[in-house]
Write an enzyme that holds these catalytic residues in place. Structure first.
Site, mmCIF file in Angstrom:
data_model
loop_
_atom_site.group_PDB
_atom_site.id
_atom_site.type_symbol
_atom_site.label_atom_id
_atom_site.label_comp_id
_atom_site.label_asym_id
_atom_site.label_seq_id
_atom_site.Cartn_x
_atom_site.Cartn_y
_atom_site.Cartn_z
ATOM 1 N N LEU A 63 4.057 -1.469 -7.528
ATOM 2 C CA LEU A 63 4.060 -0.448 -6.468
ATOM 3 C C LEU A 63 2.941 -0.686 -5.464
ATOM 4 C CD1 LEU A 63 4.932 2.825 -8.451
ATOM 5 C CD2 LEU A 63 6.437 1.448 -6.988
ATOM 6 N N ASP A 152 -0.876 -8.817 -15.507
ATOM 7 C CA ASP A 152 0.297 -9.434 -14.875
ATOM 8 C C ASP A 152 -0.058 -10.129 -13.566
ATOM 9 O OD1 ASP A 152 3.083 -10.080 -14.844
ATOM 10 O OD2 ASP A 152 3.227 -8.760 -13.117
ATOM 11 N N ASP A 305 10.831 -6.741 -12.167
ATOM 12 C CA ASP A 305 9.662 -7.412 -11.563
ATOM 13 C C ASP A 305 9.706 -7.246 -10.035
ATOM 14 O OD1 ASP A 305 7.279 -8.673 -11.199
ATOM 15 O OD2 ASP A 305 7.887 -10.609 -12.027
ATOM 16 N N GLY A 324 7.351 -13.545 -5.516
ATOM 17 C CA GLY A 324 7.822 -12.185 -5.747
ATOM 18 C C GLY A 324 8.698 -11.684 -4.628
HETATM 19 O O1 DOR Z 1 6.587 -13.380 -8.824
HETATM 20 C C1 DOR Z 1 5.723 -12.639 -9.230
HETATM 21 N N1 DOR Z 1 5.082 -11.788 -8.418
HETATM 22 N N2 DOR Z 1 5.390 -12.691 -10.521
HETATM 23 C C2 DOR Z 1 4.338 -12.016 -11.002
HETATM 24 O O2 DOR Z 1 4.094 -12.095 -12.162
HETATM 25 C C3 DOR Z 1 3.476 -11.223 -10.104
HETATM 26 C C4 DOR Z 1 4.208 -10.785 -8.923
HETATM 27 C C5 DOR Z 1 3.361 -10.207 -7.830
HETATM 28 O O3 DOR Z 1 2.455 -9.425 -8.136
HETATM 29 O O4 DOR Z 1 3.613 -10.493 -6.669
HETATM 30 ZN ZN ZN Z 2 4.150 -11.508 -14.221
#
Ligand code: DOR
Ligand code: ZN
Length: 430
Positions: A63, A152, A305, A324
């Site tokens: 978030l 994470d 994710d 991400g």
């Molecule tokens: O692709 C990802 N983006 N994997 C992750 O573990 C972290 C995340 C991010 O915070 O952007």
């Molecule tokens: Zn991750």
């Protein structure tokens, strides 16, 4: 406040229920489930031909509050969740600053109570600043209601640090969530190492970078007895290692993301930065293993994710883009299209993997429609055909590898604590 859902197919695997029933929600709780309920409600929803399920739960969401509101914020992230049929999200602590103390846990919870459209659980960091050098005050954060702990985005590379963390949270029965990817092995790569990376000339990350990290984590769970949960499992080696650890009774659980279940590294061949993610999208043999792991229970549940980045961060060449993309608004549709419509999973299995299982493993009261449970409900039209159109998303940043995908199946209503928060794709005003 009474909300009556009439004549839907109630699918609640937590109580082996799959039958046409009426569901009465009252004062934020499930009040009654029966063949026919004739009570004067404040609001009635006709769910004829629709699936009525316990609200979907996504335990891996970014978030981005505090401090990264250019990527996402609680308001838009939880609107996106509501739009996608998700009634609870757990947010990751890799924010600015990192959520590594009780004040920040409380702060995010208060923001979520003020601005959120769905329930927000907070995951605290394992180490201060997610720097891997010093344990965070996990006891304090647990006392302030942190659901679990994770660095994470980063692997806790020091085994000594990770064992200490496991012993620490083991003492009060909380779960460590590991982003299991060996950073040294992953350092020089930008996508999965294989035929596609060779063909398109992008340095790869070997799958063994994940396998090695997952093996260490399973050994730490075995040694300490603490519960370790492996985030976003994407390699066949990792699935195999977790399967064998579970078979010998190790206290390990694991999740699969929507994208690792449904996309291969072929998606990266366009150099679209919306396909960059960590761990990377892998080849079809790995995707098949992740699906098999989900089917046989090696992988316990599905997550998004959801990890948006600002458009100007993503709108660069492939190698420079952060990993991400958003996922809350596509997860159910993509999973129904790829796993349910293709008859690989039943709707009961999917509801279990997107609601009952995450709730059960992380000890949430939701994830079921038993009398007295929280009135969190997702109503699903299994036959609704729709096309992913990111211009319609609620999330602040809409990069997605699923743009233009034709889907069949969608959430048509989301109910949180007995209140409608989404109807026919439109999020209701708070
Ligand atoms: O692709 C990802 N983006 N994997 C992750 O573990 C972290 C995340 C991010 O915070 O952007
Ligand atoms: Zn991750």
């Amino acid at each position: 406040m009474k909300l009556l859902i009439k004549n839907g197919r109630v699918v609640d695997p937590s109580q082996n229920l799959d039958a046409v029933q009426d569901v009465l929600l009252e004062n934020g709780k499930v009040k009654e489930i029966a063949k026919k309920i004739t009570v004067k409600a404040d609001e009635e929803i006709d769910a004829t031909g629709l699936v009525v399920a316990p609200g979907l739960i996504d335990l891996h969401t970014h978030l981005r509050e505090p401090g990264q509101e250019a990527k996402e914020d609680i308001e838009h992230g939880t609107m996106a969740a509501a739009a996608g049929g998700i009634t609870t999200v757990a947010c990751m602590p890799n924010t600015t600053p990192v959520i590594d103390n009780a004040v920040l846990v409380t702060g995010v919870k208060e923001r979520a109570a003020a601005k959120g459209y769905v329930h927000v659980e907070v995951i605290g960091a394992i180490t201060k600043g997610e720097a891997g050098k010093e344990l965070a005050e996990m006891g304090d954060m647990a006392a302030s209601g942190a659901l679990a702990f994770s660095d994470d985005g980063h692997y806790v590379q020091s085994s000594r640090m990770f064992i200490n963390a496991a012993r620490y949270v083991g003492a009060f029965k909380k779960i460590l969530i590991s982003h299991s990817l060996d950073p040294e092995l992953a350092a020089d790569g930008y996508m999965h190492e294989g035929a596609v990376s060779a063909r398109i000339g992008v340095p790869g990350i070997p799958a063994v970078a994940e396998d090695i990290a997952v093996a260490r984590d399973c050994l730490v769970a075995e040694y300490t007895g603490a519960h370790i949960h492996i985030a976003h499992v994407a390699s066949k080696g990792a699935v195999d290692i977790i399967r064998r650890a579970k078979a010998r009774g190790v206290n390990v659980t694991a999740e699969a993301t929507v994208h690792h279940l449904t996309l291969t590294d072929e998606a990266c061949a366009t150099y679209d930065t919306a396909t960059r993610v960590s761990p990377p999208l892998r080849s079809a043999d790995h995707v098949a293993a992740v699906r098999e792991g989900l089917k046989d229970g090696t992988l316990d549940f599905i997550v998004t994710d959801h990890a948006p980045h600002a458009a100007e961060e993503k709108d660069v060449e492939f190698r420079k883009a952060p990993c991400g993309f958003c996922g809350l608004e596509t997860s159910l549709g993509v999973i129904l299209t790829e796993l349910y419509q293709k008859k690989l999973f039943t709707i009961n299995e999917i509801i279990a993997k997107m609601s009952c299982e995450p709730a059960h493993i992380f000890a949430l009261k939701s994830g079921n429609l038993k009398v007295g449970a929280p009135a969190d409900v997702t109503i699903i039209d299994l036959n609704k055909e729709w096309t992913v159109d990111k211009s319609k998303f609620y999330t602040l940043n809409n990069a997605t590898p699923f743009e233009g995908k034709q889907c069949k199946g969608k959430a048509v209503a989301t109910i949180v604590a007995g209140k409608l928060v989404m109807r026919d794709g439109v999020v209701c005003k708070r």
